[in-house]
Design an enzyme around this catalytic site. Sequence first.
Site, mmCIF file in Angstrom:
data_model
loop_
_atom_site.group_PDB
_atom_site.id
_atom_site.type_symbol
_atom_site.label_atom_id
_atom_site.label_comp_id
_atom_site.label_asym_id
_atom_site.label_seq_id
_atom_site.Cartn_x
_atom_site.Cartn_y
_atom_site.Cartn_z
ATOM 1 N N LYS A 279 -55.438 -7.687 32.387
ATOM 2 C CA LYS A 279 -54.589 -8.549 32.958
ATOM 3 C C LYS A 279 -54.966 -9.734 32.617
ATOM 4 C CE LYS A 279 -51.222 -8.112 36.555
ATOM 5 N NZ LYS A 279 -50.625 -7.237 37.505
ATOM 6 N N GLU A 362 -41.572 3.293 47.539
ATOM 7 C CA GLU A 362 -40.876 2.801 48.577
ATOM 8 C C GLU A 362 -40.427 4.054 49.452
ATOM 9 O OE1 GLU A 362 -40.383 1.704 45.656
ATOM 10 O OE2 GLU A 362 -41.188 -0.405 45.852
ATOM 11 N N ARG A 390 -34.742 1.841 47.252
ATOM 12 C CA ARG A 390 -35.226 2.807 46.662
ATOM 13 C C ARG A 390 -35.352 4.017 47.736
ATOM 14 N NH1 ARG A 390 -38.427 2.191 41.835
ATOM 15 N NH2 ARG A 390 -36.923 1.216 40.362
HETATM 16 N N1 TPP Z 1 -41.473 -1.982 43.545
HETATM 17 C C1 TPP Z 1 -40.445 -1.653 42.779
HETATM 18 C C2 TPP Z 1 -39.587 -0.616 42.884
HETATM 19 N N2 TPP Z 1 -40.460 -2.781 41.707
HETATM 20 C C3 TPP Z 1 -41.253 -3.730 41.523
HETATM 21 N N3 TPP Z 1 -41.003 -4.513 40.420
HETATM 22 C C4 TPP Z 1 -42.330 -3.890 42.423
HETATM 23 C C5 TPP Z 1 -42.184 -3.168 43.674
HETATM 24 C C6 TPP Z 1 -42.896 -5.265 42.399
HETATM 25 N N4 TPP Z 1 -43.824 -5.195 41.350
HETATM 26 C C7 TPP Z 1 -43.556 -5.824 40.201
HETATM 27 S S1 TPP Z 1 -44.829 -5.777 39.045
HETATM 28 C C8 TPP Z 1 -45.491 -4.664 40.189
HETATM 29 C C9 TPP Z 1 -45.248 -4.480 41.480
HETATM 30 C C10 TPP Z 1 -45.619 -3.885 42.378
HETATM 31 C C11 TPP Z 1 -46.781 -4.116 39.723
HETATM 32 C C12 TPP Z 1 -46.821 -3.497 38.339
HETATM 33 O O1 TPP Z 1 -48.127 -3.029 37.871
HETATM 34 P P1 TPP Z 1 -48.216 -2.341 36.446
HETATM 35 O O2 TPP Z 1 -47.050 -1.496 36.259
HETATM 36 O O3 TPP Z 1 -49.628 -2.011 36.205
HETATM 37 O O4 TPP Z 1 -48.069 -3.600 35.284
HETATM 38 P P2 TPP Z 1 -49.038 -4.928 35.401
HETATM 39 O O5 TPP Z 1 -48.379 -6.089 36.027
HETATM 40 O O6 TPP Z 1 -50.464 -4.756 36.027
HETATM 41 O O7 TPP Z 1 -48.984 -5.268 33.866
#
Ligand code: TPP
Length: 617
Positions: A279, A362, A390
């Site tokens: 990342k 959630e 959700r």
């Molecule tokens: N809950 C939901 C339903 N959607 C969201 N977008 C989020 C929380 C907030 N959120 C956005 S990106 C993220 C979160 C928790 C992390 C995603 O991690 P990953 O899929 O590993 O992608 P990375 O950013 O590490 O590339």
Amino acid sequence: MGSVLDQVDTPEDLKRLSEAELLQLAEELRSEIIRVTAQNGGHLASSLGAVELIVALHRVFNSPTDRILFDVGHQAYAHKLLTGRKDRFHTIRKEGGLSGFTKVSESPHDAITVGHASTSLANALGMALARDLRGETYKIVAVIGDGALTGGMALAALNKIGELQKDLLIILNDNEMSISQNVGALNRHFRTLQVQKWVQDAERFGRGVLERISPKLYEMADRAKEAAKLVLHQENPFYAWGLRYVGPVDGHDLKSLIYLLEHLKSLKGPTILHVVTKKGKGYKVAESDPVYWHGPPGFDPQNPQKIKKGYSWSQAFGDAVTELAHLEPRLFVITPAMREGSGLVKYSQTHPDRYLDVGICEDVAVTTGAGLALRGMKPVVAIYSTFLQRAYDQVIHDVAIENLDVILAIDRAGLVGADGPTHHGVFDIAYLRTVPNLTIAAPKDALELRAMLKKALEVGGPIAIRYPRDTVDPAPEGVWPEIAWGTWEVLKEGREAYILAFGKTLRYALEAAGEDPRVGVVNARFIKPLDEAMLARLARGFKLVTVEDHQAMGGFGSAVLEALARLELKPEIRVLGLPDRFIEHGGIPSLHAKAGIDAAGIRRALAALGVTLTASE
Ligand code: TPP
């Protein structure tokens, strides 16, 4: 070599580039992502980590005929730059500009409209079913992060994908991070797989050789055999799901990625390619602190520093529960993967045994809260308004029916700005208001938030406390004011009209009323139940304007109208809220002004009721 990105208008143009040019393109994409994110803010670290993957995908697949789905869509900046949007890329997240996520209505190359996590696999399955039924032959690729894969929706879709054996490629982009460090048993398993792979490689090549040649390992190997060998083993959970698993491979080794994708793209059935990425790749600060650089506001690209933001409602909440947990040993805080955003870093460190990050699920957050409440604890589920959508059934089915003591601390309530329609928290009042047993409150400041949290623990039952994405003055430690539960508060007396507002719109109401003695302002801090005694008194003597940072339909104003009808009162009244359409991204004050819920909008409503005020600039 001149700029390669300049020569790329569509993914077709990638097919003509040499290997050296592709490598240069990746670097140019990185620079452009850093340059624009520095100006506009945005999802920097995730997008930097996915650059090679996106270049490889567009080299090998034929978008838009082939469908490339990005889960969450926040990592897809390079995809936007490669698919005819580089000239508008500088507008990303700005009002009227490109969305910060993929969006079907923005480009034929955006396969899904996203912002919320874990939807890509079910979408991919639906597309595969449609493709096969319609006799079409395009490829479908879903890119999903290890964080997004913690979502139940993604796991349930995998279950069905494994059963139906449709042709599709899933790319697991594993950087060990959600926004915070990722959680969960699958994540633990991925770490094991990675270590296993290092050990295997070390045995095959000798540790010294491996250290010298990695990450160019796959260039040297007999690639066809390599791909075949990586198809794993009994103990791999994807195998049990009926998925072909390939990996883990280096997600920044562009040449090897292209090679692998060429081989995987025509395989029958579902395949998971597990790529390991860093990342923030290629930008030192983001690599070393991917949590902050996940979604920074603007920064100076030459001298990137963390910006100390103002004290937020999230921090006010975090500070309050950290203190409150010392007073109430049954208090327990749950977050669905939003520790930093919800202001819970200090809490998680102070009370680690009464803290749980369940991952991006959630529904699990709310129902785990129910379980805790059923066995004598006092759970607080800290959740963004948009993500609570959700868990609607869980609120009703698992919490409200038995009137359980679960507090929903709803952050980011109201319009949230640059993240746009997938993230605006503008439906919660409407969807919660109809649920029996549930109380909905909205504090006017950090002190009132503390009062509400403390009292909610005493009152019991399901209680939602909503607050916006905004700064707020900090409240002093150790102070827990009493609050008369269910009551509104007159902030300013008026002779002709009253503005009923709460949370963020209270500021607009006070601004609109100014010093004018004709107009009063009420802090309508309880949205359910309403303070019907005060409402009846006001409705009998005054004109009314309700104003909320929420859909007008089904919101607070609707609740007031319903109560007035029940009370058989007919004051002159205007209801101000958001219109019945999705509000795009933009600056919050500007969006509020356009929706007519700011001070000027309130003054217009009062004027329509015959109370004309002048702006007090
Ligand atoms: N809950 C939901 C339903 N959607 C969201 N977008 C989020 C929380 C907030 N959120 C956005 S990106 C993220 C979160 C928790 C992390 C995603 O991690 P990953 O899929 O590993 O992608 P990375 O950013 O590490 O590339």
